[in-house]
Design an enzyme around this catalytic site. Structure first.
Site, short mmCIF file in Angstrom:
data_model
loop_
_atom_site.label_atom_id
_atom_site.label_comp_id
_atom_site.label_asym_id
_atom_site.label_seq_id
_atom_site.Cartn_x
_atom_site.Cartn_y
_atom_site.Cartn_z
N LEU A 48 0.84 -1.20 0.00
CA LEU A 48 0.00 0.00 0.00
C LEU A 48 0.88 1.25 0.00
O LEU A 48 1.18 1.83 1.04
CB LEU A 48 -0.92 0.00 1.23
CG LEU A 48 -1.57 -1.33 1.61
CD1 LEU A 48 -2.54 -1.14 2.77
CD2 LEU A 48 -2.30 -1.95 0.42
N ASP A 49 1.26 1.69 -1.17
CA ASP A 49 2.23 2.77 -1.29
C ASP A 49 1.57 4.03 -1.85
O ASP A 49 0.88 3.96 -2.87
CB ASP A 49 3.37 2.32 -2.23
CG ASP A 49 4.56 3.27 -2.19
OD1 ASP A 49 4.63 4.09 -1.25
OD2 ASP A 49 5.40 3.20 -3.09
N GLY A 50 1.80 5.15 -1.19
CA GLY A 50 1.35 6.43 -1.75
C GLY A 50 0.37 7.22 -0.92
O GLY A 50 -0.12 8.26 -1.37
N SER A 236 1.31 -0.16 -5.54
CA SER A 236 0.74 1.06 -6.10
C SER A 236 1.80 2.14 -6.23
O SER A 236 2.92 2.00 -5.74
CB SER A 236 -0.41 1.56 -5.20
OG SER A 236 0.04 1.71 -3.87
N SER A 237 1.45 3.22 -6.91
CA SER A 237 2.26 4.43 -7.13
C SER A 237 3.38 4.25 -8.14
O SER A 237 4.25 5.10 -8.27
CB SER A 237 2.83 4.97 -5.81
OG SER A 237 3.94 4.22 -5.36
#
Length: 291
Positions: A48-50, A236-237
């Site tokens: 879960l990045d960003g 993500s990101s």
């Protein structure tokens, strides 16, 4: 007194919203039905990045970014379970993050407790998809309120078995792998010596002992031994780093890095990830058989 026209407008908007919501749900189910005619991944893992970058992008507080990320998680879980994915794993907190400033760690721990309790309030989602929640990692490192909340969540969903949500907290692969080796050695400690057998059946070292440690022994002691290896790892990101996450388990899985920041993740990112998996399915299966 509320004007009659305002009441009628609100009713009309509510009806339109319900119609559009029902239409979206129907179209989504139709699309999922078409997609499910091809292989569906059993397990998808997410980094879960960003969240912070999302908050900065929209000039929000850091907490608002994480809150938006929580709503994104609820949507992503729903789409995954609707299409037939059984296991979803999320990287919630790295063991390395305990090296941050104490106030930062405390902030994340408080936030994590809030999100665990918030998730357990989503009873309609949990009951609809029969979700069992499992927390993966060195849980003794968690602050007590977070550990208690995690234990309550696992206990409350222990009888569910339709789908699974694995939450990796206080986790890194560089901790998981040596721990597994240590526990495997302890299990075999009754022998005079230990031989480690790699995946091809070759002995890495042999001093004439009777105990042999095989890959299956190591995997049995892995934190992630409760689930099959991921079919897709999503970060993500647009970042392509694994960040010490599931290094052992992702040898033959698809790596997918959509440019959307985590709070921007939703329906289409899930769909495109699964379509990419399907397009590479034969190749991935071939690699697994060769392993």
């Amino acid at each position: 007194m509320i004007p009659r026209k305002q009441v009628e407008d609100e009713r009309s908007n509510g009806m339109i919203g319900k119609i559009l919501g029902g239409l979206n749900s129907t179209l989504r189910k139709l699309l999922f039905h078409v997609i499910s005619s091809r292989p569906i991944p059993e397990h998808i893992a997410f980094i879960l990045d960003g969240n912070r970058r999302f908050a900065k992008k929209w000039k929000l507080t850091e907490g608002a970014g994480h809150k938006a990320g929580f709503f994104a998680l609820m949507s992503v879980l729903k789409y995954c379970y609707e299409i037939g994915v059984k296991y979803v794993t999320i990287y919630a907190f790295s063991l390395d993050n305990f090296n941050r400033r104490p106030d930062e760690v405390q902030y994340v721990m408080d936030l994590m407790q809030e999100k665990i309790e918030g998730f357990m309030n989503e009873l309609s989602l949990i009951n609809k998809y029969g979700i069992r929640v499992l927390f993966i990692g060195d849980l003794d490192r968690l602050y007590e309120p977070v550990r208690i909340a995690a234990e309550k969540a696992m206990e409350a969903t222990a009888k569910n078995s339709t789908t699974y949500l694995l939450v990796c907290v206080a986790y890194t692969s560089s901790h998981e792998i040596p721990r597994s080796i240590h526990e495997s050695c302890q299990e075999k400690s009754g022998a005079t010596a230990i031989r480690v057998i790699n995946g091809n059946g070759h002995t890495n070292e042999n001093h004439g002992g009777h105990a042999m440690i095989k890959v299956v022994d190591l995997e049995k002691h892995m934190y992630m031994g409760v689930a099959p290896d991921p079919d897709i790892l999503v970060r993500s990101s647009g970042e392509t780093r694994l960040s010490n996450f599931l290094l052992w388990q992702t040898t033959n899985c698809l790596l997918y890095a959509p440019k959307a920041l985590w709070p921007e993740m939703g329906f289409w990112q899930v769909v495109w990830g699964i379509l990419e998996f399907q397009n590479n399915y034969k190749y991935l299966e071939k690699k697994k058989k060769q392993a």
